[in-house]
Write a protein that holds these residues in place. Structure first.
Motif, short mmCIF file in Angstrom:
data_model
loop_
_atom_site.label_atom_id
_atom_site.label_comp_id
_atom_site.label_asym_id
_atom_site.label_seq_id
_atom_site.Cartn_x
_atom_site.Cartn_y
_atom_site.Cartn_z
N THR A 315 28.85 30.54 39.53
CA THR A 315 30.16 31.16 39.66
C THR A 315 31.05 30.75 38.53
O THR A 315 31.13 29.49 38.10
N GLU A 316 31.87 31.57 38.09
CA GLU A 316 33.07 31.28 37.30
C GLU A 316 34.40 32.28 37.67
O GLU A 316 34.16 33.21 38.20
N ARG A 317 35.52 31.81 37.14
CA ARG A 317 36.60 32.59 37.43
C ARG A 317 36.73 33.74 36.66
O ARG A 317 36.63 33.75 35.16
N LEU A 318 36.61 35.09 37.07
CA LEU A 318 36.56 36.24 36.26
C LEU A 318 37.78 37.22 36.51
O LEU A 318 38.08 37.28 37.76
N ASP A 319 38.42 37.68 35.67
CA ASP A 319 39.61 38.50 35.77
C ASP A 319 38.92 39.92 35.69
O ASP A 319 38.91 40.59 34.57
N LEU A 320 38.74 40.67 36.66
CA LEU A 320 38.15 41.97 36.90
C LEU A 320 39.10 43.13 36.04
O LEU A 320 38.51 43.97 35.51
N ALA A 321 40.29 42.65 36.03
CA ALA A 321 40.99 43.66 35.26
C ALA A 321 40.93 43.75 33.63
O ALA A 321 41.24 44.69 32.93
N ALA A 322 40.32 42.42 33.17
CA ALA A 322 39.89 42.52 31.90
C ALA A 322 38.63 42.74 31.52
O ALA A 322 38.02 43.17 30.63
N VAL A 323 37.65 42.34 32.53
CA VAL A 323 36.16 42.34 32.29
C VAL A 323 35.64 44.07 32.78
O VAL A 323 34.71 44.59 31.77
N ILE A 324 36.17 44.52 33.58
CA ILE A 324 35.47 45.86 34.06
C ILE A 324 35.92 46.94 33.00
O ILE A 324 34.81 47.67 32.85
N LEU A 351 43.29 40.29 38.31
CA LEU A 351 42.55 40.24 39.26
C LEU A 351 41.53 39.40 39.38
O LEU A 351 40.35 39.63 39.13
N TRP A 352 41.58 38.20 40.12
CA TRP A 352 40.76 36.80 39.87
C TRP A 352 39.81 36.94 41.06
O TRP A 352 39.95 37.13 42.08
N ILE A 353 38.25 36.84 40.74
CA ILE A 353 37.46 36.56 41.57
C ILE A 353 36.46 35.35 41.22
O ILE A 353 36.50 35.01 40.05
N GLU A 354 35.55 34.88 42.07
CA GLU A 354 34.55 33.85 41.70
C GLU A 354 33.23 34.71 41.55
O GLU A 354 32.84 35.32 42.85
N GLY A 355 32.82 34.79 40.40
CA GLY A 355 31.76 35.82 40.39
C GLY A 355 30.92 35.37 39.03
O GLY A 355 31.02 34.38 38.08
N LEU A 455 30.58 61.42 45.17
CA LEU A 455 30.28 60.27 46.10
C LEU A 455 31.09 59.18 45.52
O LEU A 455 31.30 59.04 44.24
N ARG A 456 31.86 58.29 46.43
CA ARG A 456 32.71 57.24 46.09
C ARG A 456 31.88 55.86 46.78
O ARG A 456 31.77 55.84 47.80
N VAL A 457 31.56 54.95 45.61
CA VAL A 457 31.15 53.90 46.17
C VAL A 457 31.81 52.52 45.91
O VAL A 457 32.50 52.63 44.74
N GLU A 458 32.39 51.85 46.85
CA GLU A 458 33.48 50.71 46.60
C GLU A 458 32.74 49.45 46.94
O GLU A 458 31.84 49.28 47.93
N ILE A 459 33.01 48.49 46.13
CA ILE A 459 32.62 47.07 46.50
C ILE A 459 33.90 46.35 46.52
O ILE A 459 34.73 46.18 45.47
N VAL A 460 34.03 45.83 47.78
CA VAL A 460 35.15 44.67 47.90
C VAL A 460 35.01 43.23 47.84
O VAL A 460 34.02 42.69 48.66
N PHE A 461 35.54 42.72 46.84
CA PHE A 461 35.29 41.14 46.72
C PHE A 461 36.28 40.62 47.06
O PHE A 461 37.50 40.77 47.06
N PRO A 462 35.96 39.33 47.68
CA PRO A 462 37.19 38.52 48.08
C PRO A 462 37.84 37.85 46.81
O PRO A 462 37.06 37.61 45.93
N GLN A 463 39.14 37.82 46.88
CA GLN A 463 39.90 37.29 46.06
C GLN A 463 39.67 35.74 45.70
O GLN A 463 39.36 35.14 46.62
N ALA A 464 39.89 35.21 44.37
CA ALA A 464 39.45 33.93 44.37
C ALA A 464 40.70 33.06 45.10
O ALA A 464 41.83 33.57 45.21
N ARG A 465 40.44 31.86 45.75
CA ARG A 465 41.22 31.20 46.48
C ARG A 465 42.57 30.79 45.90
O ARG A 465 43.49 30.90 46.39
N ASP A 466 42.60 30.41 44.64
CA ASP A 466 43.84 29.97 43.97
C ASP A 466 44.30 31.00 42.95
O ASP A 466 45.40 30.67 42.32
#
Length: 467
Positions: A315-324, A351-355, A455-466
């Motif tokens: 995993t790495e720190r990813l900014d979903l607001a930039a990747v998606i 919006l940072w996650i570990e992914g 149809l609405r499909v939602e994936i809820v990611f845990p936010q990166a700790r830091d």
């Protein structure tokens, strides 16, 4: 043959390592015990010689008081006092009024040493580069009232050290025998203990395709971590074999229909001379090939998603607001070709996650493919991001025909397709999404569209700790 022997000799031996680990401390213990023995023997020899030195001083004082009232010492007595086989001893008699009366003029108690007439005082002194142990006492001069005599007797330390070494040499053989006996007992204990591994070794050697757990019964406590690790490996192997068997079964199940269709339409093309029939058969063959290709690709993707486990560096720190938005932009031309309005809606902040970026892309592609396939021409599809407390929600929503509430709970199952759907699919897209979400410790939610349609499909990611 010699190379094999060298390889065997280079392998580490548990018995050799245990014995070496125990032999080194035992050898160090022997050396330490010898040092302690020598120190103890030296202390004992010093005590004995100190007692003798005090007695010699008292004897000299008594002799001078009774047999030599003038403070003089006879040559015979002086010879006995100074005799030593490998060197010499010393004595001196100093008068407070007349100075040296007898003995060695160098041997004089140091200044500041308190000497009384009741018991000789012991101290260390050095004469002519020889370390000496001396005893001094004061007595009244029997010849001159009011005069004091300082009587001192000293001896070298050679005899003390010699006796300590003799005691050490006498004790070393006994200690060495004790250490050797202890080493033999340890060797016997290690060999006996290692033989307890033979039943486990035989049990594993007799297995062929049995991956059942070893269990904790009749397993020594010390190797329980090893057997439990092996059980964990067996469990992973069972899971992998089950996945492989499931993949083979799924592939056979899903590819059987396209292959049968390919055979039928190939026979049609071979048996007919009509160009329209041949063209229609080839069109069917092409569609079936595309379907088989997509099915096999999704089966492989599902298998990868099911077998993947977190490892260091995955995993790495990813900014979903930039990747998606970037990933959505790569699918716009396909959406335009399908006459579907594909858009993105999200915040401007990070919006940072570990992914893992590649798995996220595969998950989003399957969600978009699902919408492109089932939403219908002229539909609207929106990919959105939003915060939810300490989580980040990625949603893909369309305003197509949607899924009846009865079947929403079954979305994500392998090979499940909503009854009545006209589109041909494998039923693996949402299953792949489910597995990739689980890999990211995310939750998947299926809902109807915000307008009640689609149809609405939602994936809820845990936010990166830091974050």
């Amino acid at each position: 043959m010699s190379q094999r022997l060298r390889w065997r000799n280079s392998r580490q031996s548990l018995r050799r390592r245990l014995l070496t680990t125990l032999l080194v401390p035992l050898t160090a213990l022997l050396l330490l015990n010898s040092l302690i023995t020598y120190i103890g023997a030296l202390i004992y020899a010093n005590h004995v010689h100190d007692v003798n030195l005090v007695n010699d001083t008292v004897t000299l004082v008594q002799m001078m008081a009774t047999k030599s009232p003038d403070g003089r010492v006879s040559p015979q007595a002086q010879f006995l006092l100074e005799y030593e086989p490998e060197g010499r001893n010393y004595f001196s008699v100093f008068s407070a009024r007349h100075g040296l009366v007898a003995g060695n003029p160098v041997l004089k108690p140091p200044g500041g040493l308190f000497i009384d007439g009741t018991r000789p005082q012991l101290y260390d002194v050095q004469i002519e580069r020889h370390a000496l142990r001396a005893a001094s006492i004061q007595m009244a001069n029997p010849r001159e009232p009011g005069d004091q005599l300082e009587v001192t007797v000293a001896e070298t330390l050679r005899d003390r050290r010699l006796e300590a070494r003799q005691i050490l040499l006498l004790s070393i053989p006994a200690q060495a025998l004790l250490i050797i006996a202890a080493f033999l007992l340890v060797w016997l204990g290690v060999s006996t203990g290692l033989r307890q591994l033979e039943p486990l070794t035989n049990q594993l050697a007799n297995r062929e395709h049995d991956l059942a757990p070893i269990g904790d019964a009749q397993v020594p406590v010390e190797i329980l971590p090893l057997t439990r690790t092996i059980d964990g490996l067996f469990a992973r192997l069972r899971g992998m074999l089950a996945l492989h068997e499931r993949f083979i079964a799924d592939a056979a199940h899903q590819l059987r229909t396209p292959l049968a269709g390919l055979s039928v339409h190939a026979e049609r093309a071979q048996a007919s001379s009509d160009q329209a029939t041949i063209k229609d058969a080839l069109n069917h063959i092409q569609r079936l090939i595309l379907r088989a290709n997509r099915t096999s690709s999704q089966l492989l993707a599902l298998t990868r998603a099911q077998t993947a486990e977190h490892e260091i560096g995955d995993t790495e720190r990813l900014d979903l607001a930039a990747v998606i938005p970037e990933l959505v932009g790569q699918r716009v031309h396909e959406a335009l070709a399908a006459d579907i309005d594909l858009g993105y809606d999200g915040p401007t902040g990070p919006l940072w996650i570990e992914g893992d970026r590649h798995r996220l892309q595969e998950m989003l592609d399957n969600l978009i493919d699902n919408g492109l396939r089932y939403a219908g021409r002229g539909s609207l599809m929106t990919v959105s991001l939003e915060r939810e407390s300490n989580a980040i929600c990625l949603a893909v929503e369309d305003n197509g025909p949607g899924v009846p509430p009865t079947w929403i709970e079954r979305l994500g199952e392998r090979f499940f397709r909503v009854p009545g759907s006209e589109e041909q699919g494998s039923g693996l897209g949402l299953a792949i999404v489910q597995r990739i979400a689980e890999w990211h410790n995310a939750r998947v939610r299926y809902r109807s569209g915000s307008s009640g349609l689609g149809l609405r499909v939602e994936i809820v990611f845990p936010q990166a700790r830091d974050a």
